[in-house]
Design an enzyme around this catalytic site. Structure first.
Site, mmCIF file in Angstrom:
data_model
loop_
_atom_site.group_PDB
_atom_site.id
_atom_site.type_symbol
_atom_site.label_atom_id
_atom_site.label_comp_id
_atom_site.label_asym_id
_atom_site.label_seq_id
_atom_site.Cartn_x
_atom_site.Cartn_y
_atom_site.Cartn_z
ATOM 1 C CB CYS A 72 82.193 88.574 42.916
ATOM 2 S SG CYS A 72 80.918 87.360 43.706
ATOM 3 C CG HIS A 112 82.626 83.980 41.589
ATOM 4 N ND1 HIS A 112 83.311 84.871 42.528
ATOM 5 C CD2 HIS A 112 83.369 83.953 40.675
ATOM 6 C CE1 HIS A 112 84.038 85.389 41.721
ATOM 7 N NE2 HIS A 112 84.225 84.797 40.449
ATOM 8 C CG ASP A 127 86.471 87.090 38.525
ATOM 9 O OD1 ASP A 127 86.177 88.103 39.165
ATOM 10 O OD2 ASP A 127 86.214 85.751 38.844
#
Length: 268
Positions: A72, A112, A127
């Site tokens: 991520c 994250h 995202d």
């Protein structure tokens, strides 16, 4: 070897986005979908012990020149750099993923990373680095539900130890009820990807990290998704799932078929 200075051109080529026009907010759906199909979520460099510091040059070299994927903090940092170069008002945010097996937020904290974008005085989360849970659309902080090929997504205001909002999801073919993806702090924003290197270190070194023990690669396909580990291969296609145990030779074959030079067309 092409120059890493041409981020815009290289990013478009990697995700097979053929338009040369300036990117508008309305184009972000297709950008996110193509990113999900062509840049895999994976931890290979961590398991192989060849990770490098989080910098713009290293990110571009890894994912745009070497055609690898990332986790991520790499995928969304790359997306952020592309959006900034395209003229968007954007920043990076940190959050904590909810562990449904434990019934609490993950033990490795705010590891994250996602992108916050402001468009016409409204804020959205983008995202491209949430594994099989990616929304593939901007999700507004207003609470409105958005739908994509991967399911339904929304953001709810609500204070937790990790911030003031939560992303919730209802994945297609998998979830019947809403469940929490992660909590994040919308006010703690980051503009320089180098400030996220502590996230990289935590993910690589923390004993409770799920990404420093076994190989994991996953990406979207036209009809679903594929996930490869060192011991199994899982393919979702039109709502049907097939999972098989594999050996090291089969792993290498599947890696080459589905994930090597991921800018190629998906195999049929």
């Amino acid at each position: 070897m092409p120059s890493i200075n041409n981020l815009d051109k290289l990013f478009r080529k990697r995700i097979q986005y053929s338009s040369a026009d300036p990117v508008t907010f309305q184009d972000l759906d297709i950008i996110l979908e193509k990113m999900a199909n062509h840049i895999p979520f994976e931890n290979v460099c961590i398991v192989e012990g060849r990770s490098r510091k989080l910098t713009k040059d290293n990110l571009l070299n890894k994912m745009l020149l070497m055609n690898e994927g990332g986790l991520c903090y790499e995928l969304n940092s790359l997306l952020y750099l592309f959006l900034i170069e395209s003229g968007f008002e954007a920043s990076l945010i940190q959050g904590a993923v909810y562990d449904h097996a434990l019934g609490t937020f993950g033990r490795i904290g705010r590891t994250h990373v996602a992108v916050k974008v402001c468009h016409e005085k409204q804020y959205y989360i983008l995202d491209g680095g949430f594994g099989g849970n990616i929304p593939m659309k901007p999700v507004p902080l207003s609470g409105e539900t958005v739908s994509s090929a991967n399911g339904e997504f929304r953001i709810r205001a609500g204070k937790t130890a990790y911030g003031d909002y939560r992303l919730e999801m209802k994945l297609k073919h998998k979830d019947t009820d809403w469940r929490t993806g992660y909590a994040f702090d919308s006010k703690r924003t980051i503009k320089d990807v180098r400030f996220l290197d502590d996230v990289r270190v935590t993910v690589e070194e923390h004993p409770d990290s799920p990404f420093n023990k076994h190989l994991l690669l996953t990406k979207r396909t036209d009809d679903g998704s594929v996930t490869l580990t060192d011991t199994s291969f899982t393919q979702w296609e039109k709502g049907n799932v097939k999972k098989s145990e594999i050996n090291s030779e089969e792993y290498q074959e599947l890696l080459n078929l589905w994930f090597s030079q991921a800018d190629k067309k998906d195999p049929k």
